[in-house]
Design a protein around this motif. Sequence first.
Motif, mmCIF file in Angstrom:
data_model
loop_
_atom_site.group_PDB
_atom_site.id
_atom_site.type_symbol
_atom_site.label_atom_id
_atom_site.label_comp_id
_atom_site.label_asym_id
_atom_site.label_seq_id
_atom_site.Cartn_x
_atom_site.Cartn_y
_atom_site.Cartn_z
ATOM 1 N N TRP A 167 28.887 59.537 11.431
ATOM 2 C CA TRP A 167 28.607 58.124 11.209
ATOM 3 C C TRP A 167 29.758 57.235 11.695
ATOM 4 O O TRP A 167 29.536 56.104 12.108
ATOM 5 C CB TRP A 167 28.288 57.867 9.736
ATOM 6 N N PHE A 194 28.905 57.088 15.174
ATOM 7 C CA PHE A 194 27.714 56.239 15.286
ATOM 8 C C PHE A 194 28.108 54.766 15.367
ATOM 9 O O PHE A 194 27.598 54.016 16.211
ATOM 10 C CB PHE A 194 26.815 56.498 14.077
ATOM 11 N N VAL A 198 29.785 54.088 18.743
ATOM 12 C CA VAL A 198 28.774 54.062 19.794
ATOM 13 C C VAL A 198 27.970 52.768 19.742
ATOM 14 O O VAL A 198 27.639 52.172 20.777
ATOM 15 C CB VAL A 198 27.849 55.293 19.673
ATOM 16 N N SER A 199 27.677 52.302 18.539
ATOM 17 C CA SER A 199 26.910 51.061 18.382
ATOM 18 C C SER A 199 27.673 49.868 18.934
ATOM 19 O O SER A 199 27.076 48.937 19.510
ATOM 20 C CB SER A 199 26.563 50.838 16.907
ATOM 21 N N ASN A 236 22.922 58.435 18.905
ATOM 22 C CA ASN A 236 22.694 57.741 17.638
ATOM 23 C C ASN A 236 21.362 58.132 17.016
ATOM 24 O O ASN A 236 21.254 58.241 15.787
ATOM 25 C CB ASN A 236 22.774 56.224 17.847
ATOM 26 N N ALA A 263 20.823 48.887 14.028
ATOM 27 C CA ALA A 263 21.643 49.657 14.971
ATOM 28 C C ALA A 263 21.338 49.308 16.417
ATOM 29 O O ALA A 263 21.785 50.014 17.333
ATOM 30 C CB ALA A 263 21.429 51.151 14.747
#
Length: 217
Positions: A44, A47, A50-51, A72, A195
Motif C-alpha cells: 500500500w 500503491f 504509484v498513484s 495498483n 485511486a
Amino acid sequence: MTTAADPRRPVTVTAELDAPLSRWLWLVKWLLAIPHCIVLAFLWIAFLGVSVVAFFAILFTERYPRALFDFNLGVLRWSWRVSYYAYGALGTDRYPPFSLGPEPDYPARLDIAYPQHLSRGLVLVKWWLLAIPQYLVTGIFTGALHGGWCPGGLVGLLALIAVVTLAFTEKYPRDLFDLVIGLNRWVLRVTAYAALMTDEYPPFRLDMGGRERPVTA
C-alpha cells in the motif's frame, strides 16, 4: 495482468460464499492473516507512490500508464481477497494466495476495466473534493474516513454477527452475506475512483449479492 472487464461497468466485484465453513476458524483468522497484512502494508505504500506518478501522467497525457494500473489493480485484488477471508466478510476458509494476479479460482474477485482516456480536469479534484460525500458514507461502512477499508465499522460488525450465527447454526445467513458483499462492493468502487483508476463516479447504490447485476444497454 488484468483480465477482461466490461467497460460499461468499470469496477466488477464478485464473491462466492463457501460451504461448509468452519464454525470456529474465524476466531484465529486475524492471526493467520498477519503475514498478508505485513506484505500489504508495504504494497500500500507502493500503491500510494504509484498513484502519485499516475496523477501526473494523467494530468499531462490523459492516460494511466498500463503497468502502473496493473500493479495498483493487483494490490486491490490482493487486499480484497484477504479482506474476504478475514474480517471484511469471513466468506471463505480458503487461505488467500500471495499474488497480485486475478486468481480466477479464488471465491473473491475484482476487475477494473482499463481506461483508454481519463480527464485531466477530474484528476485534480475527484480524489478529494468530489469523493468527500462517498468517504462519509464508506467511513460508516468501514470505520475509516478514506477510500480504502479496514476490518471495522458496519462491515466488520455484520461479518462478526454472521460468523457468530454460523458457530451456533452451522450456516452463514445468506441475506447477511448479500448485504456484506454489497457494502464491500460500494467501498471498492469508491477506492477505484479515488485511486484515479476510473472517471465514472461511484453510484450511491447498494448492489447486494455475490454477483454483479446485469448491465442494461
